[in-house]
Every structure is written in C-alpha cells, then in structure tokens.
Motif scaffolding. Structure first.
Motif, PDB file in Angstrom:
ATOM      1  N   ARG A   1      -3.327   2.886  10.259  1.00  0.00           N
ATOM      2  CA  ARG A   1      -3.604   4.214   9.740  1.00  0.00           C
ATOM      3  C   ARG A   1      -3.533   5.254  10.852  1.00  0.00           C
ATOM      4  O   ARG A   1      -4.224   5.139  11.859  1.00  0.00           O
ATOM      5  CB  ARG A   1      -4.987   4.243   9.080  1.00  0.00           C
ATOM      6  N   GLU A   2      -2.676   6.243  10.658  1.00  0.00           N
ATOM      7  CA  GLU A   2      -2.589   7.345  11.602  1.00  0.00           C
ATOM      8  C   GLU A   2      -3.597   8.423  11.207  1.00  0.00           C
ATOM      9  O   GLU A   2      -4.089   8.454  10.076  1.00  0.00           O
ATOM     10  CB  GLU A   2      -1.168   7.921  11.613  1.00  0.00           C
ATOM     11  N   ALA A   3      -3.897   9.311  12.119  1.00  0.00           N
ATOM     12  CA  ALA A   3      -4.864  10.381  11.853  1.00  0.00           C
ATOM     13  C   ALA A   3      -4.440  11.176  10.629  1.00  0.00           C
ATOM     14  O   ALA A   3      -3.284  11.604  10.522  1.00  0.00           O
ATOM     15  CB  ALA A   3      -4.973  11.304  13.061  1.00  0.00           C
ATOM     16  N   GLY A   4      -5.359  11.349   9.706  1.00  0.00           N
ATOM     17  CA  GLY A   4      -5.087  12.124   8.502  1.00  0.00           C
ATOM     18  C   GLY A   4      -4.515  11.338   7.347  1.00  0.00           C
ATOM     19  O   GLY A   4      -4.365  11.869   6.242  1.00  0.00           O
ATOM     20  N   ASP A   5      -4.181  10.050   7.574  1.00  0.00           N
ATOM     21  CA  ASP A   5      -3.609   9.237   6.501  1.00  0.00           C
ATOM     22  C   ASP A   5      -4.695   8.666   5.593  1.00  0.00           C
ATOM     23  O   ASP A   5      -5.773   8.266   6.057  1.00  0.00           O
ATOM     24  CB  ASP A   5      -2.812   8.063   7.073  1.00  0.00           C
ATOM     25  N   ALA A   6      -4.387   8.618   4.310  1.00  0.00           N
ATOM     26  CA  ALA A   6      -5.201   7.883   3.346  1.00  0.00           C
ATOM     27  C   ALA A   6      -4.393   6.665   2.913  1.00  0.00           C
ATOM     28  O   ALA A   6      -3.173   6.748   2.731  1.00  0.00           O
ATOM     29  CB  ALA A   6      -5.531   8.754   2.137  1.00  0.00           C
ATOM     30  N   ILE A   7      -5.061   5.536   2.780  1.00  0.00           N
ATOM     31  CA  ILE A   7      -4.406   4.286   2.400  1.00  0.00           C
ATOM     32  C   ILE A   7      -4.876   3.878   1.013  1.00  0.00           C
ATOM     33  O   ILE A   7      -6.073   3.836   0.737  1.00  0.00           O
ATOM     34  CB  ILE A   7      -4.738   3.154   3.401  1.00  0.00           C
ATOM     35  N   TYR A   8      -3.908   3.574   0.150  1.00  0.00           N
ATOM     36  CA  TYR A   8      -4.202   3.090  -1.203  1.00  0.00           C
ATOM     37  C   TYR A   8      -3.480   1.761  -1.387  1.00  0.00           C
ATOM     38  O   TYR A   8      -2.252   1.716  -1.403  1.00  0.00           O
ATOM     39  CB  TYR A   8      -3.721   4.081  -2.255  1.00  0.00           C
TER      40      TYR A   8
ATOM     41  N   CYS B   1       0.815  -1.205   0.000  1.00  0.00           N
ATOM     42  CA  CYS B   1       0.000   0.000   0.000  1.00  0.00           C
ATOM     43  C   CYS B   1       0.852   1.260   0.000  1.00  0.00           C
ATOM     44  O   CYS B   1       2.033   1.250   0.367  1.00  0.00           O
ATOM     45  CB  CYS B   1      -0.951   0.015   1.193  1.00  0.00           C
ATOM     46  N   PHE B   2       0.228   2.348  -0.436  1.00  0.00           N
ATOM     47  CA  PHE B   2       0.760   3.701  -0.313  1.00  0.00           C
ATOM     48  C   PHE B   2       0.089   4.337   0.899  1.00  0.00           C
ATOM     49  O   PHE B   2      -1.128   4.224   1.053  1.00  0.00           O
ATOM     50  CB  PHE B   2       0.431   4.536  -1.550  1.00  0.00           C
ATOM     51  N   VAL B   3       0.871   4.995   1.728  1.00  0.00           N
ATOM     52  CA  VAL B   3       0.326   5.702   2.887  1.00  0.00           C
ATOM     53  C   VAL B   3       0.507   7.196   2.615  1.00  0.00           C
ATOM     54  O   VAL B   3       1.626   7.700   2.565  1.00  0.00           O
ATOM     55  CB  VAL B   3       1.052   5.302   4.184  1.00  0.00           C
ATOM     56  N   VAL B   4      -0.610   7.905   2.438  1.00  0.00           N
ATOM     57  CA  VAL B   4      -0.568   9.308   2.027  1.00  0.00           C
ATOM     58  C   VAL B   4      -1.073  10.191   3.160  1.00  0.00           C
ATOM     59  O   VAL B   4      -2.250  10.152   3.521  1.00  0.00           O
ATOM     60  CB  VAL B   4      -1.416   9.539   0.756  1.00  0.00           C
TER      61      VAL B   4
END
Length: 227
Positions: A209-216, A185-188
C-alpha cells in the motif's frame, strides 16, 4: 475476514471523480451512469498458449471467462464493456477453438458495445478478429472524468482524468498468526485505481500500500475494505 475489514457488498458504491463506481466481487467495476462494465486483463487464450508450448494446463478457461462476462452483463444491465488491455494473451490466442467460442458469444451480444484499450500483451498477440466488432483504442482513452488505461503508471497529462488501469494483477495477503490468504484486490488512490485481473487463469502480484491508497480485497462473494 472479520478482523481485517468491513464488508462492502456488491450493491455498495464508491465515489470516484464525482461519479459512482461499483467494485464487484467478480473482480470488475461497474459504472452505472454509463451502464459500463470495466474489465482488466482477461487474457483470452492464455491456457491455449501454454498448451501450445506443451504445458499440461486446463482447458475451458475461455468459456469460463465468457460465462463470467455474461453473468455480470445480465445482472447489471451493462450496455458497454471496456477492456483495460491484455484482451488476448499471445498469438496462440488466435487458435480456432478460442476464436470460435468468442465469435459465438459475440453473436449473442450483437447490441453490446465493446472497447479495448490496447495493453502490452495485445501488441504482441495482435488485434482481435474484426468480426468481434471491438473498438480498438490506445491509452489513455478518456470518457467523462476517467482515463481508461492499461498501465497504471502511464505518464499522461493531469487533465486526462482519473485513471482506471490494470496490468499489475494486484493481490493482497491477509495474515493471521497461523495462516495467510492471498486475494485479488482493487487499489484505489487519489489519481488512479488498479483493477484486479478478471481472467480465470492469470494469477496475481502481491502489492504494498502506497500513501493515500485504499485496498479492497474480493473473496469472490463480497468486497472487503482493508483498514
């Protein structure tokens, strides 16, 4: 995958730091404005390093990684490849067979600009052969609004830019009631993006997932945004 997120095809784009970046199913990022392919943790020679220690692991991973690079370079018209550290896995990666394969590939790509942001494995393995013509830099390496790094938690000035990093080999678990699947995955996040490991023999580390992260996540054929 239908219940876990929406499909972002390889032709789709993500707006990051005022630029357009493409998250590719092949575990890489493409920056169209600079014709730059961004690769994290390719770990050339990892399998050779394991075999040197007597472990029965498959051969051919260097050829596989180079073929993957070639495919992306041709498909997207890349003129610059930025490696985000861990280009070589260990000193055993300097083995003749690995080096010859890389030099033969480089001979076919003489016009391609290559930059390596040194990672922790590179420090132990030593720099790549000079004949590969790779620009060697330390992190953070700034180009435009981006700070190219190996470590995502690098302590750096906020003005250095939006960080693109590797090191973690991030993976995400997709689970149903009866089964589970782990995918790269990409962690954005708002200040940094962590890319999955590009290497074919590198494994992955499950992230939270940390706060504010989007996972792809990538299935290898498409990129899916996890909601």
């Amino acid at each position: 995958m239908s219940a876990t997120g929406e499909v972002v095809t390889s032709a789709s784009a993500l707006a990051v730091a005022g630029e357009t970046l493409m998250l590719l199913p092949e575990k890489a990022v493409y920056w169209p404005a600079r014709q730059m392919l961004i690769i994290a943790d390719i770990h050339f020679g990892k399998a050779a390093s394991f075999r040197a220690q007597g472990m029965p692991v498959p051969s051919g991973t260097t050829t596989e990684n180079l073929a993957g690079l070639d495919d992306l370079i041709e498909r997207h018209g890349a003129r610059h490849v930025m490696f985000l550290g861990d280009f070589l896995h260990a000193r055993a990666a300097h083995a003749s067979s690995t080096q010859q394969a890389m030099l033969a590939w480089r001979h076919t790509r003489q016009e391609l600009q290559l930059t390596l942001v040194r990672g922790n494995h590179d420090k132990h393995a030593g720099d790549p052969a000079a004949a590969l013509g790779i620009e060697l830099v330390d992190e953070p390496h700034t180009v435009g609004p981006f700070a190219f790094c190996h470590h995502p938690d690098l302590d750096m000035d906020n003005d250095a830019g939006y960080a693109l990093a590797g090191h973690v080999h991030p993976a995400w678990v997709l689970a149903t009631r009866y089964d589970a699947l782990r995918l790269p995955c990409f962690v954005v996040g708002s200040q940094r993006m962590i890319l999955p490991s590009f290497g074919s023999f590198t494994g992955g580390h499950v992230v939270t997932r940390e706060a504010g992260d989007a996972i792809y996540v990538t299935s290898g054929e498409a990129v899916h945004a996890i909601r």
